[in-house]
Design a protein around this motif. Sequence first.
Motif, PDB file in Angstrom:
ATOM      1  N   ASP A 117       1.806  16.062  -1.700  1.00 15.35           N
ATOM      2  CA  ASP A 117       1.430  14.748  -1.187  1.00 15.35           C
ATOM      3  C   ASP A 117       1.143  13.815  -2.363  1.00 15.35           C
ATOM      4  OD1 ASP A 117      -1.030  15.532  -2.144  1.00 15.35           O
ATOM      5  OD2 ASP A 117      -1.961  15.775  -0.173  1.00 15.35           O
ATOM      6  N   GLU A 118       0.842  12.572  -2.065  1.00 15.36           N
ATOM      7  CA  GLU A 118       0.671  11.547  -3.109  1.00 15.36           C
ATOM      8  C   GLU A 118      -0.471  11.888  -4.063  1.00 15.36           C
ATOM      9  OE1 GLU A 118       2.682   8.986  -3.749  1.00 15.36           O
ATOM     10  OE2 GLU A 118       3.953   9.751  -2.138  1.00 15.36           O
ATOM     11  N   ASP A 119      -1.564  12.445  -3.534  1.00 11.89           N
ATOM     12  CA  ASP A 119      -2.705  12.789  -4.397  1.00 11.89           C
ATOM     13  C   ASP A 119      -2.323  13.867  -5.401  1.00 11.89           C
ATOM     14  OD1 ASP A 119      -4.250  11.003  -3.003  1.00 11.89           O
ATOM     15  OD2 ASP A 119      -5.069  12.521  -1.630  1.00 11.89           O
ATOM     16  N   GLN A 120      -1.585  14.873  -4.947  1.00 14.97           N
ATOM     17  CA  GLN A 120      -1.165  15.949  -5.850  1.00 14.97           C
ATOM     18  C   GLN A 120      -0.205  15.432  -6.917  1.00 14.97           C
ATOM     19  OE1 GLN A 120       0.307  18.533  -2.757  1.00 14.97           O
ATOM     20  NE2 GLN A 120      -1.453  19.926  -2.985  1.00 14.97           N
ATOM     21  N   ALA A 164      -0.118  12.367  -8.100  1.00 12.46           N
ATOM     22  CA  ALA A 164      -0.921  11.575  -9.035  1.00 12.46           C
ATOM     23  C   ALA A 164      -1.710  12.489  -9.976  1.00 12.46           C
ATOM     24  CB  ALA A 164      -1.862  10.665  -8.261  1.00 12.46           C
ATOM     25  N   LYS A 165      -2.234  13.592  -9.444  1.00  9.60           N
ATOM     26  CA  LYS A 165      -2.981  14.540 -10.267  1.00  9.60           C
ATOM     27  C   LYS A 165      -2.069  15.169 -11.321  1.00  9.60           C
ATOM     28  CE  LYS A 165      -6.064  18.525  -9.790  1.00  9.60           C
ATOM     29  NZ  LYS A 165      -6.633  19.498  -8.862  1.00  9.60           N
TER      30      LYS A 165
END
Length: 126
Positions: A49-52, A54-55
């Motif tokens: 997902d987007e958070d992963q 970005a991380k």
Amino acid sequence: MPRIIGTEIPDNKPLRISFRYIYGIGPKAALELCAKADLDPEARAHTLDEDQIAKLAGILEADYVVEGGLRRQTAQDIARLRDIRCYRGDRHRRGLPCRGQRTQTNARTRKGRKKTVAGKKGVKAK
């Protein structure tokens, strides 16, 4: 296809394989990246997902030299060798192997296609 640090990685391959599409990330670094981001190396890239993502991008920028920065650094290293006129720099300048390989035969990857030179004709004695 997810885009990480300007590179598209394949959707349906395991993350440990997909990360290798980023210039500067090999097998060991791909597994380290999965461990630092708490991701399963066998998971597929399309599950991120987007958070992963970005991380992952944050970890890559903080801990690794990849893509354009690595290419620039390599080019600067070669330019430095050329400037100081060392043996390796001269080999780079001439387009020959730099690490001691033989060149009488082989070395076609570095030297390019054969350039045929017209030789002397054999003179027959009577």
